[in-house]
Design an enzyme around this catalytic site. Sequence first.
Site, short mmCIF file in Angstrom:
data_model
loop_
_atom_site.label_atom_id
_atom_site.label_comp_id
_atom_site.label_asym_id
_atom_site.label_seq_id
_atom_site.Cartn_x
_atom_site.Cartn_y
_atom_site.Cartn_z
CG ASP A 84 -9.35 6.65 6.40
OD1 ASP A 84 -9.27 7.82 6.76
OD2 ASP A 84 -8.36 5.92 6.27
CG ASP B 35 -5.36 2.44 10.94
OD1 ASP B 35 -6.39 3.09 11.23
OD2 ASP B 35 -5.33 1.65 9.97
NE ARG C 37 -2.83 1.03 3.48
CZ ARG C 37 -3.76 1.09 4.44
NH1 ARG C 37 -5.04 1.19 4.09
NH2 ARG C 37 -3.43 1.02 5.71
CD GLU D 237 -9.09 4.74 2.42
OE1 GLU D 237 -9.16 4.20 3.53
OE2 GLU D 237 -8.03 4.90 1.81
#
Length: 695
Positions: A427, A598, A314, A399
């Site tokens: 998100d 996160d 990613r 997202e």
Amino acid sequence: MIERHGLSVAPALVRFLEERALPGSGVDRDRFWAGMADIFHRFAPENAGLLARRDALQARIDAWYREGGSSDGAAQRRFLAEIGYLLPEPAPFTIAPGHVDEEVCERAGPQLVVPMLNARFLLNAANARWGSLYDALYGTDAIGSLPDGSGYDPQRGALVIAWARDFLDQTLPITGGWNAVRDLADAVRRLDDPSLFRGRSEKGWLFRHHGLHIEIIVDSAHPIGRDDPAGIADIVLESALTTICDLEDSVAAVDAEDKVAGYANWLGLIDGTLTAEIEKGGRTHTRRLAPDRHYRALDGTAFTLPGRSLLFVRNVGHLMTTPAIRLADGSEAPEGILDAIVTSLIAMCGGNGRTGSIYIVKPKMHGPEEAGFADRLFDAVEDMLGLDRHRIKIGVMDEERRTSANLAACIYAVKDRIVFINTGFLDRTGDEIHTAMEAGPMVRKVNVKQCAWIAAYEDRNVQIGLACGFAGRAQIGKGMWAAPDRMADMLAQKGGHPQSGASTAWVPSPTAATLHATHYHRIDVAARQAARAAEPVAALEALLTPPVATDPHWTEGEIGAELDNNAQGLLGYVVRWIDQGVGCSKVPDLHDIGLMEDRATLRISSQHIANWLHHGIVTAEQVEASLARMAAKVDAQNAGDPAYRAMTADPDSLAMRAARALIFEGRAQPNGYTEPLLHRYRQMAKQPLDQLETA
């Protein structure tokens, strides 16, 4: 900084690329730097233009709400089309990525996401392709309780074996059932479907069901096998088919040193050299990547199965820049462009899968224009590195609201390289709150999942993916199970992901991957996708209705509880990010339940407080009081960490200042993202004390 074709490059990055990455890739050094300079020259201005477009659209939306614009979905649809936020739907089409590994296009199973800066976690994740079902059941609360830690408990072992036998009865049914098995050869002969048996290893009997392998280990000398009537010592499940190695939300990479550490770990995974020293029980051993697994079919033909998870990487999104490279005008280079170049270069240095494809997940893109930009960027990287067109595949993370609302057009923009879409509640919710910041106070976080837009978001993601031909061609993914210690709850609830027609879903650990794999045996994802393909796509109007509270009259206790919940989670994450550079970890919540945190979790917490502050539900004084209370709570939760710096001892610490900024400057942050502020304060934390005092 070192000059390379007009670029000023950090020495650590130059050394890594020229001494380690380029020699294994076959790419000429001078050609590489010239190509990089050309890509930055061509794409950096457009990258900046796309970010300006985001800001302009948000300004129009803010003005709409301030001027009395409705949050009704139908009114939203008309307004967003007028300002170019909503774009026309493409004509029906089918994606055509080509040369995609079967783990991605054909098979359904769990997916891990792992921070690139932690070598031990990376090795654990890559090696989580196979996992012991016995260990996963025995060592967690999956069977209803936790082990007491006093050594092997035969009664608990019997419960594990009974659970596993029931699982075999459901997935590999045989005449008389698995409890009656005394010999594996006889069990194979009694299979209801003989085609489920695939072959033998030295001690294993291999089966395949719903595309996933099950290996039954027979060893009468093993402490478990010797007491089993059939000598079964373990049941090993093919678990994490794919793993996303993350340079984005789960890492704290703020400078060249951090970026090189991440790139070096990616290279170690690709060329097979990554190792980590593990200390356990007073002894140290070296952890390496698992080898492939070897078998023989009934006819004696030898075959091999991968021992490791297929790896995605990613990259960061379009927003951030990096001080690792400065452009000719002295500005920092777009970090996402650097990631695209370097991670693709590294992927040429070894093996990952059988097709030669490079799998890059691209997060936080807003709409079809940004997806098309990524597609052309990947074209340019392929040309620069001498790769065939579309060898670089893309995973599009659904997202952001503008991507969700234009999902079919986003997919169309990358239709020849797309291999993955997924939903991400946190998100996506953070973006929803920020986009509708001016519409009014948002509902409490606990109520967000009951809002109509969430159901529409999850349904549309699968429905649009299937309409675009993802079945048998690409992954449709679902989000993370955030509570790694609550495996019984995960087993009870996460079956909803394959039931939805999603071919993969995120799990927080290798153990969770093994347990989640059982869901894909119980649920035939291909059949669910075939059934859901006939559904109409959920209404766009529902997706566009933000979670604004219709009657925002909460009690003082409800407001205080919501504020404390957000502040505690925010502080628990931020203090580790700023002080220790930990981008993802298990953070105890307000009730001391460990949750994986996160930047996505931080985005929703910070934006939610900022929204309630903006609309007068809470005051600045209440926020400060909650932060002080929750700092004491977080300090107590981290009392056993010798590297931890107590926030109550220094209320003006960098971590506390960062937390305040995320809230009180939250409305001004681009799309509500937390990265700019986190990076600023982490960079300050990494400076020598004398430089910091001067700054």
